[in-house]
Write an enzyme that holds these catalytic residues in place. Structure first.
Site, mmCIF file in Angstrom:
data_model
loop_
_atom_site.group_PDB
_atom_site.id
_atom_site.type_symbol
_atom_site.label_atom_id
_atom_site.label_comp_id
_atom_site.label_asym_id
_atom_site.label_seq_id
_atom_site.Cartn_x
_atom_site.Cartn_y
_atom_site.Cartn_z
ATOM 1 C CD GLU A 116 2.061 7.208 -3.147
ATOM 2 O OE1 GLU A 116 1.723 8.345 -2.764
ATOM 3 O OE2 GLU A 116 1.610 6.157 -2.652
ATOM 4 C CG HIS A 139 7.090 4.921 -2.171
ATOM 5 N ND1 HIS A 139 7.002 4.678 -0.810
ATOM 6 C CD2 HIS A 139 6.088 4.214 -2.738
ATOM 7 C CE1 HIS A 139 5.965 3.877 -0.584
ATOM 8 N NE2 HIS A 139 5.401 3.576 -1.734
ATOM 9 C CG HIS A 141 6.082 -1.229 -1.026
ATOM 10 N ND1 HIS A 141 5.110 -1.739 -1.864
ATOM 11 C CD2 HIS A 141 5.851 0.113 -0.975
ATOM 12 C CE1 HIS A 141 4.339 -0.755 -2.306
ATOM 13 N NE2 HIS A 141 4.773 0.379 -1.794
ATOM 14 C CD GLU A 169 28.693 1.806 6.851
ATOM 15 O OE1 GLU A 169 29.051 2.518 5.929
ATOM 16 O OE2 GLU A 169 29.471 1.270 7.646
ATOM 17 C CG HIS A 210 2.704 2.107 1.993
ATOM 18 N ND1 HIS A 210 1.698 2.857 1.433
ATOM 19 C CD2 HIS A 210 3.534 1.819 0.958
ATOM 20 C CE1 HIS A 210 1.898 2.990 0.136
ATOM 21 N NE2 HIS A 210 3.015 2.370 -0.174
HETATM 22 P P1 13P Z 1 2.183 3.711 -8.407
HETATM 23 O O1 13P Z 1 2.025 2.454 -9.238
HETATM 24 O O2 13P Z 1 1.126 4.720 -8.698
HETATM 25 O O3 13P Z 1 3.587 4.274 -8.538
HETATM 26 O O4 13P Z 1 1.981 3.302 -6.894
HETATM 27 C C1 13P Z 1 2.797 2.349 -6.283
HETATM 28 C C2 13P Z 1 2.915 2.538 -4.820
HETATM 29 O O5 13P Z 1 3.832 2.008 -4.222
HETATM 30 C C3 13P Z 1 1.919 3.382 -4.119
HETATM 31 O O6 13P Z 1 2.340 3.707 -2.829
HETATM 32 ZN ZN ZN Z 2 3.814 2.233 -2.047
#
Ligand code: 13P
Ligand code: ZN
Length: 271
Positions: A116, A139, A141, A169, A210
């Protein structure tokens, strides 16, 4: 001269990746972080002065030429970074033509920046236009925010308002609300472009089914932003777990009073 592995940058990014894993936001290799570091702050480290190898970026990052980023490696587990930072992290410098990144430190067993990374760099470029202190893209999840992308319309105003109303908050921490893009394939320049376009107006962008992209001026601030969004989504999940019936809630007027009291401007398109 000190070793870069002992720097505050490596220490902090290692802590943050572990904490993000510990929150359940980074199963397996899920998630990635990049931190922009000023060249002057690298002056004390003798082991970051030589180019170890050069990596293709796959897009034009000329706007960031000469900038240094400490970034997590593709396929690497957030759980492990704290114990093997020299393998799972890399310090790269964007080349003058913006097409490549010079590896200055890390990725010692042949690692490469996160898949990413183009999305991160595109987001850095857009955020830097609105905030010169922009340093971090993260980033991950977060479970409850992902769940929300199944039960709610993918509508920025609706999702932002829902999250604002889950706790007092929220509006204070993300008064601009959150951006939402359609579901897209991860690791592509297309998702990077769509995310970066949202970063013109938001510091948080939901990737439906995602995860989340967050941006900020420090690792703590960006982590806190994601933490606050996910906390609001968790409260929504818990309301569902308690039967889903809402007896009383934060009103629009109460949101306006919050904004006034905390000197923030709520996104006028959403409130
Ligand atoms: P990477 O292992 O390439 O960082 O990817 C993880 C991920 O969350 C992809 O969206
Ligand atoms: Zn991801």
């Amino acid at each position: 001269m000190s070793e870069f592995v002992n720097s505050k940058f490596v220490k902090k990014i290692s802590e943050i990746t572990y904490q993000s894993y510990d929150h359940g936001w980074d199963e397996r290799n899920g998630g990635n972080v990049s931190l922009r570091i000023d060249e002057a702050d690298l002056a004390d480290y003798a082991d970051v002065k030589e180019v170890k190898k050069t990596i293709d970026l796959g897009f034009d990052a000329r706007a960031l030429a000469g900038q240094y980023f400490l970034v997590t490696g593709t396929g690497r587990y957030f759980r492990n970074v704290i114990n093997q930072p020299k393998l799972d992290l890399g310090l790269v410098r964007i080349t003058a033509d913006g097409q490549k990144a010079d590896l200055m430190w890390g990725f010692e067993d042949g690692g490469l920046p996160t898949s990413e990374f183009p999305s991160h760099l595109m987001s850095h470029i857009e955020r830097l236009k609105v905030d010169q202190n922009q340093r971090v893209v993260m980033h991950c999840h977060p479970t409850n925010l992902i769940a929300l992308s199944f039960t709610q319309d993918l509508d920025e105003a609706q999702i932002s308002r829902l999250l604002w109303k889950m706790q007092a908050e929220s509006l204070v921490v993300f008064p601009e609300g959150i951006g939402v893009i359609p579901y897209m394939t991860p690791g592509t320049t297309e998702i990077g472009k769509a995310t970066a376009a949202k970063m013109q107006d938001f510091r948080v962008v939901m990737w439906p089914h995602h995860g989340i992209f967050g941006a900020g001026t420090s690792l703590d601030e960006t982590f806190g932003l994601i933490e606050t969004v996910e906390k609001a989504a968790t409260i929504y999940s818990q309301i569902g777990a308690q039967g889903g019936q809402i007896k009383q809630a934060i009103t629009d007027d109460q949101l306006r009073a919050l904004a006034k009291a905390f000197h923030v401007v709520a996104n006028p398109d959403f409130l």
